[in-house]
Design a protein around this motif. Structure first.
Motif, PDB file in Angstrom:
ATOM      1  N   PHE A  53       0.834  -1.197   0.000  1.00 58.31           N
ATOM      2  CA  PHE A  53       0.000   0.000   0.000  1.00 58.31           C
ATOM      3  C   PHE A  53       0.877   1.258   0.000  1.00 58.31           C
ATOM      4  O   PHE A  53       1.881   1.330   0.717  1.00 58.31           O
ATOM      5  CB  PHE A  53      -0.892   0.053   1.244  1.00 58.31           C
ATOM      6  CG  PHE A  53      -1.957  -1.008   1.291  1.00 58.31           C
ATOM      7  CD1 PHE A  53      -2.970  -1.043   0.353  1.00 58.31           C
ATOM      8  CD2 PHE A  53      -1.955  -1.961   2.302  1.00 58.31           C
ATOM      9  CE1 PHE A  53      -3.954  -2.015   0.391  1.00 58.31           C
ATOM     10  CE2 PHE A  53      -2.930  -2.936   2.364  1.00 58.31           C
ATOM     11  CZ  PHE A  53      -3.936  -2.971   1.413  1.00 58.31           C
ATOM     12  N   VAL A 112      -0.928  -0.387  -4.416  1.00 62.64           N
ATOM     13  CA  VAL A 112      -2.316   0.025  -4.210  1.00 62.64           C
ATOM     14  C   VAL A 112      -2.298   1.418  -3.581  1.00 62.64           C
ATOM     15  O   VAL A 112      -1.808   1.601  -2.470  1.00 62.64           O
ATOM     16  CB  VAL A 112      -3.054  -0.970  -3.296  1.00 62.64           C
ATOM     17  CG1 VAL A 112      -4.494  -0.508  -3.069  1.00 62.64           C
ATOM     18  CG2 VAL A 112      -3.037  -2.370  -3.914  1.00 62.64           C
ATOM     19  N   ASP A 134      -6.946   4.252  -5.701  1.00 62.49           N
ATOM     20  CA  ASP A 134      -7.601   2.943  -5.759  1.00 62.49           C
ATOM     21  C   ASP A 134      -8.583   2.757  -4.610  1.00 62.49           C
ATOM     22  O   ASP A 134      -9.630   2.124  -4.771  1.00 62.49           O
ATOM     23  CB  ASP A 134      -6.545   1.830  -5.712  1.00 62.49           C
ATOM     24  CG  ASP A 134      -5.540   1.941  -6.842  1.00 62.49           C
ATOM     25  OD1 ASP A 134      -5.975   2.020  -8.006  1.00 62.49           O
ATOM     26  OD2 ASP A 134      -4.327   1.974  -6.565  1.00 62.49           O
ATOM     27  N   GLN A 215      -6.137  -5.698   6.456  1.00 58.42           N
ATOM     28  CA  GLN A 215      -6.278  -6.244   5.102  1.00 58.42           C
ATOM     29  C   GLN A 215      -5.075  -7.104   4.725  1.00 58.42           C
ATOM     30  O   GLN A 215      -5.219  -8.137   4.056  1.00 58.42           O
ATOM     31  CB  GLN A 215      -6.461  -5.112   4.082  1.00 58.42           C
ATOM     32  CG  GLN A 215      -7.564  -4.124   4.406  1.00 58.42           C
ATOM     33  CD  GLN A 215      -8.843  -4.800   4.863  1.00 58.42           C
ATOM     34  OE1 GLN A 215      -9.376  -5.695   4.182  1.00 58.42           O
ATOM     35  NE2 GLN A 215      -9.351  -4.382   6.013  1.00 58.42           N
ATOM     36  N   ASN A 219      -5.355 -10.881   3.279  1.00 56.88           N
ATOM     37  CA  ASN A 219      -5.294 -10.846   1.818  1.00 56.88           C
ATOM     38  C   ASN A 219      -3.845 -10.886   1.335  1.00 56.88           C
ATOM     39  O   ASN A 219      -2.955 -10.310   1.964  1.00 56.88           O
ATOM     40  CB  ASN A 219      -5.972  -9.583   1.276  1.00 56.88           C
ATOM     41  CG  ASN A 219      -7.446  -9.532   1.595  1.00 56.88           C
ATOM     42  OD1 ASN A 219      -8.207 -10.397   1.161  1.00 56.88           O
ATOM     43  ND2 ASN A 219      -7.875  -8.544   2.370  1.00 56.88           N
ATOM     44  N   GLY A 221      -0.820  -9.722  -0.775  1.00 53.81           N
ATOM     45  CA  GLY A 221      -0.449  -8.429  -1.332  1.00 53.81           C
ATOM     46  C   GLY A 221      -0.322  -8.443  -2.836  1.00 53.81           C
ATOM     47  O   GLY A 221      -0.801  -7.533  -3.524  1.00 53.81           O
ATOM     48  N   SER A 223      -1.770 -10.361  -4.955  1.00 51.04           N
ATOM     49  CA  SER A 223      -3.092 -10.485  -5.565  1.00 51.04           C
ATOM     50  C   SER A 223      -3.802  -9.139  -5.614  1.00 51.04           C
ATOM     51  O   SER A 223      -4.467  -8.809  -6.605  1.00 51.04           O
ATOM     52  CB  SER A 223      -3.939 -11.496  -4.785  1.00 51.04           C
ATOM     53  OG  SER A 223      -3.432 -12.797  -4.938  1.00 51.04           O
ATOM     54  N   MET A 224      -3.669  -8.339  -4.542  1.00 47.92           N
ATOM     55  CA  MET A 224      -4.297  -7.018  -4.537  1.00 47.92           C
ATOM     56  C   MET A 224      -3.663  -6.112  -5.587  1.00 47.92           C
ATOM     57  O   MET A 224      -4.365  -5.365  -6.283  1.00 47.92           O
ATOM     58  CB  MET A 224      -4.195  -6.399  -3.142  1.00 47.92           C
ATOM     59  CG  MET A 224      -5.089  -7.061  -2.114  1.00 47.92           C
ATOM     60  SD  MET A 224      -5.174  -6.174  -0.525  1.00 47.92           S
ATOM     61  CE  MET A 224      -3.584  -6.615   0.188  1.00 47.92           C
ATOM     62  N   MET A 227      -4.916  -7.126  -8.963  1.00 46.08           N
ATOM     63  CA  MET A 227      -6.279  -6.626  -9.154  1.00 46.08           C
ATOM     64  C   MET A 227      -6.234  -5.200  -9.692  1.00 46.08           C
ATOM     65  O   MET A 227      -6.925  -4.848 -10.651  1.00 46.08           O
ATOM     66  CB  MET A 227      -7.035  -6.675  -7.826  1.00 46.08           C
ATOM     67  CG  MET A 227      -8.326  -5.883  -7.782  1.00 46.08           C
ATOM     68  SD  MET A 227      -9.559  -6.453  -8.962  1.00 46.08           S
ATOM     69  CE  MET A 227     -10.681  -5.060  -8.978  1.00 46.08           C
ATOM     70  N   LYS A 228      -5.391  -4.380  -9.079  1.00 46.45           N
ATOM     71  CA  LYS A 228      -5.235  -3.003  -9.534  1.00 46.45           C
ATOM     72  C   LYS A 228      -4.750  -2.959 -10.987  1.00 46.45           C
ATOM     73  O   LYS A 228      -5.282  -2.212 -11.809  1.00 46.45           O
ATOM     74  CB  LYS A 228      -4.259  -2.254  -8.631  1.00 46.45           C
ATOM     75  CG  LYS A 228      -3.913  -0.868  -9.169  1.00 46.45           C
ATOM     76  CD  LYS A 228      -2.735  -0.248  -8.465  1.00 46.45           C
ATOM     77  CE  LYS A 228      -2.373   1.067  -9.136  1.00 46.45           C
ATOM     78  NZ  LYS A 228      -2.323   2.167  -8.203  1.00 46.45           N
TER      79      LYS A 228
END
Length: 281
Positions: A53, A112, A134, A215, A219, A221, A223-224, A227-228
């Motif tokens: 993040f 992200v 995001d 998060q 979850n 990292g 994968s997030m 996704m972005k």
């Protein structure tokens, strides 16, 4: 790691990188070194091997009051110093060239991007970031307003497109054309904010970090981040073109001396009101 910033605070907490505007005495307006330092911090975090993040936030009670509107008026008053309109247009295009790299650094950011709105955003402070972020986590004090039309300006840095992508064309027009002030609750209802926290100051900042750490516990990292990437890939070029178009439109407004004329009109209106009050005494 980059260090020695004057107008932002920069730190990394585990998998969270934090960029904090740090000009609270002037409501984090975009002067000093705040823009080049923010761009540099994005570059550092973009290549950092561990962070997931990137949090962009502000110190003090405002996220950002945007540009100094007096600067726009002063810029418009320089019209007599140019040999011709072509030279004047080029001068303003150069003046606003920072926008392309600032927005590109966010649009192309691999991590992200979390906008943590610690307080109000006005003008560029409201327009440049929410449409690109995001995730938006906001304090209940974080209202937004873009009085561009009142100042003879245009929606800046691609915001005409990015806001329409998030909240729809009609709501974006209401916000950007009419300069409507949106409360945090309205932004949440419209789907612009993800969450609103009933906290301010350091309590809000800690709430944001705590939420993101939760998060990361549940979850993956990568994968997030994927996704972005998958979501943004098809719209990347359109957003960059929107930035270029907005810079061109803003420069044209300056060539036309539109902000100068608006400021002169507002000044005359205030003077007339002052005289009217004086005549009733």
């Amino acid at each position: 790691m980059a260090s020695g910033y004057a107008d932002i605070k920069f730190e990394i907490r585990g998998k969270i990188g934090i960029i904090k505007f740090n000009r609270p005495k002037v409501l984090n307006s975009f002067g000093g070194n705040i823009i080049p330092e923010t761009i540099d911090a994005f570059r550092v975090l973009n290549e950092h091997p561990d962070t997931i993040f990137t949090v962009l936030t502000g110190e003090g009670r405002f996220f950002s009051a945007g540009a100094d509107v007096r600067g726009a008026a002063d810029a418009g008053s320089q019209s007599g110093g140019y040999k011709n309109m072509g030279e004047k247009k080029l001068a303003f295009m150069e003046k606003f060239s920072y926008a392309t790299e600032l927005l590109r650094s966010m649009i192309d950011h691999k991590k992200v991007l979390v906008l943590a709105l610690n307080g109000p955003g006005v003008g560029g402070g409201a327009a440049w970031f929410p449409g690109i972020a995001d995730i938006i986590l906001a304090s209940n004090t974080a209202w937004l307003q873009c009085p561009f039309s009142a100042l003879g300006l245009v929606p800046e840095n691609g915001s005409a497109l990015s806001f329409a992508q998030h909240i729809g064309i009609h709501r974006a027009n209401d916000f950007l054309m009419f300069g409507r002030k949106l409360t945090a609750e309205e932004c949440l209802e419209w789907g612009l904010y993800n969450r609103v926290f009933e906290k301010t100051g350091e309590d809000f900042q800690q709430e944001v970090i705590g939420f993101l750490e939760e998060q990361l516990q549940v979850n993956d990292g990568k994968s997030m981040m994927e996704m972005k990437r998958l979501q943004n890939a098809p719209i990347r070029d359109a957003r960059m073109i929107a930035v270029v178009n907005a810079v061109d439109a803003l420069a044209e407004r300056m060539v036309e001396d539109a902000p100068k004329k608006r400021f002169e009109l507002k000044k005359q209106e205030l003077e007339n009101k002052r005289k009217q009050r004086g005549s009733k005494i």
